[in-house]
Design an enzyme around this catalytic site. Structure first.
Site, PDB file in Angstrom:
ATOM      1  N   ILE A  26       0.847  -1.194   0.000  1.00 44.17           N
ATOM      2  CA  ILE A  26       0.000   0.000   0.000  1.00 44.17           C
ATOM      3  C   ILE A  26       0.890   1.254   0.000  1.00 44.17           C
ATOM      4  O   ILE A  26       0.596   2.226  -0.693  1.00 44.17           O
ATOM      5  CB  ILE A  26      -0.940  -0.019   1.221  1.00 44.17           C
ATOM      6  CG1 ILE A  26      -1.941  -1.178   1.079  1.00 44.17           C
ATOM      7  CG2 ILE A  26      -1.658   1.311   1.386  1.00 44.17           C
ATOM      8  CD1 ILE A  26      -2.784  -1.442   2.319  1.00 44.17           C
ATOM      9  N   ASP A  70      13.813  -0.023  10.918  1.00 44.38           N
ATOM     10  CA  ASP A  70      13.076  -1.054  11.645  1.00 44.38           C
ATOM     11  C   ASP A  70      12.711  -0.406  12.977  1.00 44.38           C
ATOM     12  O   ASP A  70      13.599  -0.019  13.744  1.00 44.38           O
ATOM     13  CB  ASP A  70      13.981  -2.288  11.838  1.00 44.38           C
ATOM     14  CG  ASP A  70      13.282  -3.392  12.633  1.00 44.38           C
ATOM     15  OD1 ASP A  70      12.284  -3.110  13.320  1.00 44.38           O
ATOM     16  OD2 ASP A  70      13.764  -4.541  12.572  1.00 44.38           O
ATOM     17  N   TYR A 161      -9.055 -11.655  12.120  1.00 45.17           N
ATOM     18  CA  TYR A 161      -8.246 -10.435  12.271  1.00 45.17           C
ATOM     19  C   TYR A 161      -7.642 -10.375  13.684  1.00 45.17           C
ATOM     20  O   TYR A 161      -6.608  -9.758  13.902  1.00 45.17           O
ATOM     21  CB  TYR A 161      -9.082  -9.190  11.961  1.00 45.17           C
ATOM     22  CG  TYR A 161      -8.225  -8.011  11.531  1.00 45.17           C
ATOM     23  CD1 TYR A 161      -7.296  -8.123  10.498  1.00 45.17           C
ATOM     24  CD2 TYR A 161      -8.327  -6.784  12.194  1.00 45.17           C
ATOM     25  CE1 TYR A 161      -6.504  -7.056  10.126  1.00 45.17           C
ATOM     26  CE2 TYR A 161      -7.536  -5.701  11.818  1.00 45.17           C
ATOM     27  CZ  TYR A 161      -6.629  -5.845  10.788  1.00 45.17           C
ATOM     28  OH  TYR A 161      -5.846  -4.781  10.414  1.00 45.17           O
ATOM     29  N   LYS A 168      -5.607  -1.964  15.872  1.00 43.61           N
ATOM     30  CA  LYS A 168      -6.033  -0.920  14.920  1.00 43.61           C
ATOM     31  C   LYS A 168      -7.033   0.036  15.572  1.00 43.61           C
ATOM     32  O   LYS A 168      -7.077   1.226  15.226  1.00 43.61           O
ATOM     33  CB  LYS A 168      -6.643  -1.541  13.660  1.00 43.61           C
ATOM     34  CG  LYS A 168      -5.646  -2.325  12.803  1.00 43.61           C
ATOM     35  CD  LYS A 168      -4.558  -1.465  12.188  1.00 43.61           C
ATOM     36  CE  LYS A 168      -3.816  -2.199  11.080  1.00 43.61           C
ATOM     37  NZ  LYS A 168      -2.608  -1.504  10.622  1.00 43.61           N
ATOM     38  N   LYS A 198      -4.242  -7.801  -1.633  1.00 43.53           N
ATOM     39  CA  LYS A 198      -3.338  -8.956  -1.546  1.00 43.53           C
ATOM     40  C   LYS A 198      -1.889  -8.482  -1.424  1.00 43.53           C
ATOM     41  O   LYS A 198      -1.216  -8.267  -2.430  1.00 43.53           O
ATOM     42  CB  LYS A 198      -3.512  -9.826  -2.787  1.00 43.53           C
ATOM     43  CG  LYS A 198      -3.543 -11.295  -2.462  1.00 43.53           C
ATOM     44  CD  LYS A 198      -3.850 -12.137  -3.688  1.00 43.53           C
ATOM     45  CE  LYS A 198      -3.432 -13.546  -3.469  1.00 43.53           C
ATOM     46  NZ  LYS A 198      -4.424 -14.453  -3.006  1.00 43.53           N
TER      47      LYS A 198
HETATM   48  N1  LIG Z   1      -3.441  -5.523   2.798  1.00 49.78           N
HETATM   49  C1  LIG Z   1      -4.607  -5.245   3.348  1.00 49.78           C
HETATM   50  O1  LIG Z   1      -5.622  -5.885   3.070  1.00 49.78           O
HETATM   51  C2  LIG Z   1      -4.727  -4.101   4.326  1.00 49.78           C
HETATM   52  C3  LIG Z   1      -5.991  -3.558   4.578  1.00 49.78           C
HETATM   53  C4  LIG Z   1      -6.104  -2.509   5.495  1.00 49.78           C
HETATM   54  C5  LIG Z   1      -4.973  -2.038   6.133  1.00 49.78           C
HETATM   55  N2  LIG Z   1      -3.755  -2.578   5.863  1.00 49.78           N
HETATM   56  C6  LIG Z   1      -2.581  -2.027   6.555  1.00 49.78           C
HETATM   57  O2  LIG Z   1      -1.736  -1.430   5.594  1.00 49.78           O
HETATM   58  C7  LIG Z   1      -0.415  -1.335   6.136  1.00 49.78           C
HETATM   59  C8  LIG Z   1       0.580  -1.805   5.076  1.00 49.78           C
HETATM   60  O3  LIG Z   1       0.454  -3.186   4.853  1.00 49.78           O
HETATM   61  P1  LIG Z   1       0.427  -3.834   3.388  1.00 49.78           P
HETATM   62  O4  LIG Z   1      -0.849  -4.572   3.282  1.00 49.78           O
HETATM   63  O5  LIG Z   1       0.800  -2.821   2.380  1.00 49.78           O
HETATM   64  O6  LIG Z   1       1.546  -4.983   3.496  1.00 49.78           O
HETATM   65  P2  LIG Z   1       3.136  -4.941   3.259  1.00 49.78           P
HETATM   66  O7  LIG Z   1       3.621  -6.261   3.762  1.00 49.78           O
HETATM   67  O8  LIG Z   1       3.444  -4.584   1.874  1.00 49.78           O
HETATM   68  O9  LIG Z   1       3.610  -3.755   4.209  1.00 49.78           O
HETATM   69  C9  LIG Z   1       3.799  -3.927   5.593  1.00 49.78           C
HETATM   70  C10 LIG Z   1       5.041  -3.147   5.941  1.00 49.78           C
HETATM   71  O10 LIG Z   1       5.258  -3.137   7.352  1.00 49.78           O
HETATM   72  C11 LIG Z   1       6.652  -3.063   7.509  1.00 49.78           C
HETATM   73  N3  LIG Z   1       7.076  -3.415   8.874  1.00 49.78           N
HETATM   74  C12 LIG Z   1       6.810  -4.566   9.556  1.00 49.78           C
HETATM   75  N4  LIG Z   1       7.502  -4.551  10.717  1.00 49.78           N
HETATM   76  C13 LIG Z   1       8.195  -3.380  10.757  1.00 49.78           C
HETATM   77  C14 LIG Z   1       9.108  -2.799  11.679  1.00 49.78           C
HETATM   78  N5  LIG Z   1       9.473  -3.447  12.815  1.00 49.78           N
HETATM   79  N6  LIG Z   1       9.646  -1.584  11.399  1.00 49.78           N
HETATM   80  C15 LIG Z   1       9.320  -0.931  10.251  1.00 49.78           C
HETATM   81  N7  LIG Z   1       8.474  -1.431   9.320  1.00 49.78           N
HETATM   82  C16 LIG Z   1       7.920  -2.643   9.585  1.00 49.78           C
HETATM   83  C17 LIG Z   1       7.173  -4.073   6.494  1.00 49.78           C
HETATM   84  O11 LIG Z   1       8.546  -3.857   6.243  1.00 49.78           O
HETATM   85  C18 LIG Z   1       6.304  -3.748   5.302  1.00 49.78           C
HETATM   86  O12 LIG Z   1       6.932  -2.800   4.462  1.00 49.78           O
HETATM   87  C19 LIG Z   1      -0.440  -2.154   7.431  1.00 49.78           C
HETATM   88  O13 LIG Z   1      -0.620  -1.263   8.511  1.00 49.78           O
HETATM   89  C20 LIG Z   1      -1.673  -3.012   7.264  1.00 49.78           C
HETATM   90  O14 LIG Z   1      -2.225  -3.406   8.508  1.00 49.78           O
HETATM   91  C21 LIG Z   1      -3.606  -3.601   4.967  1.00 49.78           C
END
Ligand SMILES: NC(=O)c1ccc[n+]([C@@H]2O[C@H](COP(=O)([O-])OP(=O)(O)OC[C@H]3O[C@@H](n4cnc5c(N)ncnc54)[C@H](O)[C@@H]3O)[C@@H](O)[C@H]2O)c1
Length: 260
Positions: A26, A70, A161, A168, A198
Site C-alpha cells: 500500500i 526497523d 483479524y 487498529k 493482496k
Molecule cells: N493488505 C490489506 O488488506 C490491508 C488492509 C487494510 C490495512 N492494511 C494495513 O496497511 C499497512 C501496510 O500493509 P500492506 O498490506 O501494504 O503490506 P506490506 O507487507 O506490503 O507492508 C507492511 C510493511 O510493514 C513493515 N514493517 C513490519 N515490521 C516493521 C518494523 N518493525 N519496522 C518498520 N516497518 C515494519 C514491512 O517492512 C512492510 O513494508 C499495514 O498497517 C496493514 O495493517 C492492509
C-alpha cells in the site's frame, strides 16, 4: 480559498513514506501517487533482506532519500529524521504503512494472544506512529499531513483479524488525539482504512482469499480496491483542497463498510 495551490498539486512537497516492502505494498501506491503529483520522496526499507526489493522502486520514483528503518532497532527512527532534517530541513507528508504481530499470536485468536505478542503488535503497529508523529511535527513548520493505515476490523469483528482488531482500534483513536494535539500547528492526521488488498502483510491472515471475495461482493461499487486508489485518496488529503479535514478514519473500500 486563500492558499495558493501549486501545479502539479504536490509540487515541492517533501514526503516520508514508511512501509514499502515490494510493488504490492500500500505504501508503494502512496509513493507513486505522491510522485505523480510532484512530491519529493524519502523511502525506507526494513533491513538488508528487504533492501533489494525496495531499492529499484525507490530509484524508479527518483527518491533522493533511501534509508533503513526497523521500528524495533533503537536509534533508527531518529536517524531517519536527522537525515530528513539535514537534506530538506522540512517535511510536509508522513505515511506510516507498517504493521506486525508474531504469527502464533496473530493466528491463535485474541484469547490466546500472549502478553508479549500483544505488546509487540501494539508497539510496531501503533506506538511507532506516535513516535514518528513526535519527530515529524517539528519539521512540519508550515503544517503538514500524517497518514496511517488501519482496517475495518478495528470497528467490527472480522473473523481471523484477531489481535490486530484492538491494535487498529488503538491506532484510530491515537489519530484522533494526535489530530487534536497537532491541529494548532496546522498538522492534519488521518487513519486510512483500505478494503482488503493482496499484500505480504495480508498473507499472514487466515482465509484471506475468502475475505477478498466477500469484500468485492459487499462493496456497493462492486469491485476490490487497488493500491493506487489508496495512494490517490491520501494524495488528495495531503493537498490544500482538504485543508479542513482531520482526525477521522477515511474508508477506501468501495463503500463496503456501510453494509450491515
Ligand atoms: N493488505 C490489506 O488488506 C490491508 C488492509 C487494510 C490495512 N492494511 C494495513 O496497511 C499497512 C501496510 O500493509 P500492506 O498490506 O501494504 O503490506 P506490506 O507487507 O506490503 O507492508 C507492511 C510493511 O510493514 C513493515 N514493517 C513490519 N515490521 C516493521 C518494523 N518493525 N519496522 C518498520 N516497518 C515494519 C514491512 O517492512 C512492510 O513494508 C499495514 O498497517 C496493514 O495493517 C492492509
Amino acid at each position: 480559498m486563500q492558499t495558493p495551490v501549486p501545479q502539479p498539486v504536490l509540487k515541492g512537497s517533501k514526503a516520508l513514506i514508511v512501509g514499502v516492502a515490494n510493488e504490492h505494498s500500500i505504501a508503494y501506491g502512496c509513493a507513486k501517487a505522491f510522485h505523480e503529483l510532484g512530491a519529493d520522496l524519502a523511502l525506507t526499507y526494513l533491513n538488508d533482506k528487504a533492501k533489494p526489493y525496495v531499492e529499484p522502486l525507490a530509484r524508479a520514483l527518483e527518491a533522493p532519500l533511501f534509508l533503513p528503518l526497523d521500528f524495533a532497532q533503537p536509534g533508527q527512527l531518529e536517524a531517519v529524521f536527522a537525515s530528513i532534517s539535514r537534506q530538506w530541513g522540512q517535511l510536509d507528508i508522513l505515511v506510516h504503512s507498517a504493521a506486525f504481530a508474531p504469527k502464533d499470536d496473530l493466528q491463535g485468536g485474541l484469547l490466546n494472544c500472549s502478553a508479549e505478542g500483544f505488546a509487540k503488535a501494539m508497539d510496531i503497529s501503533c506506538h511507532s506512529f506516535i513516535r514518528m508523529a513526535k519527530l515529524a511535527a517539528p519539521l512540519m513548520k508550515e503544517g503538514g499531513t500524517m497518514f496511517t493505515m488501519t482496517y475495518h476490523g478495528a470497528d467490527k469483528v472480522i473473523p481471523n483479524y484477531n489481535v490486530m482488531g484492538p491494535v487498529k482500534a488503538a491506532l484510530e483513536c491515537a489519530c484522533r488525539y494526535l489530530a487534536f494535539e497537532l491541529g494548532n500547528k496546522k498538522i492534519r492526521v488521518h487513519a486510512i482504512s483500505p478494503g482488503p488488498l493482496k499484500t505480504r502483510a495480508a498473507s499472514g491472515l487466515k482465509d484471506f482469499d475468502r475475505l477478498l471475495a466477500e469484500a468485492a461482493e459487499r462493496a456497493p461499487l462492486g469491485e476490490l480496491v487497488d493500491i493506487m486508489d489508496v495512494g490517490f485518496a491520501c494524495a488528495y488529503l495531503a493537498t490544500p483542497y482538504a485543508r479542513r479535514i482531520t482526525g477521522g478514519t477515511v474508508y477506501v473500500d468501495g463503500g463496503a463498510n456501510i453494509r450491515a
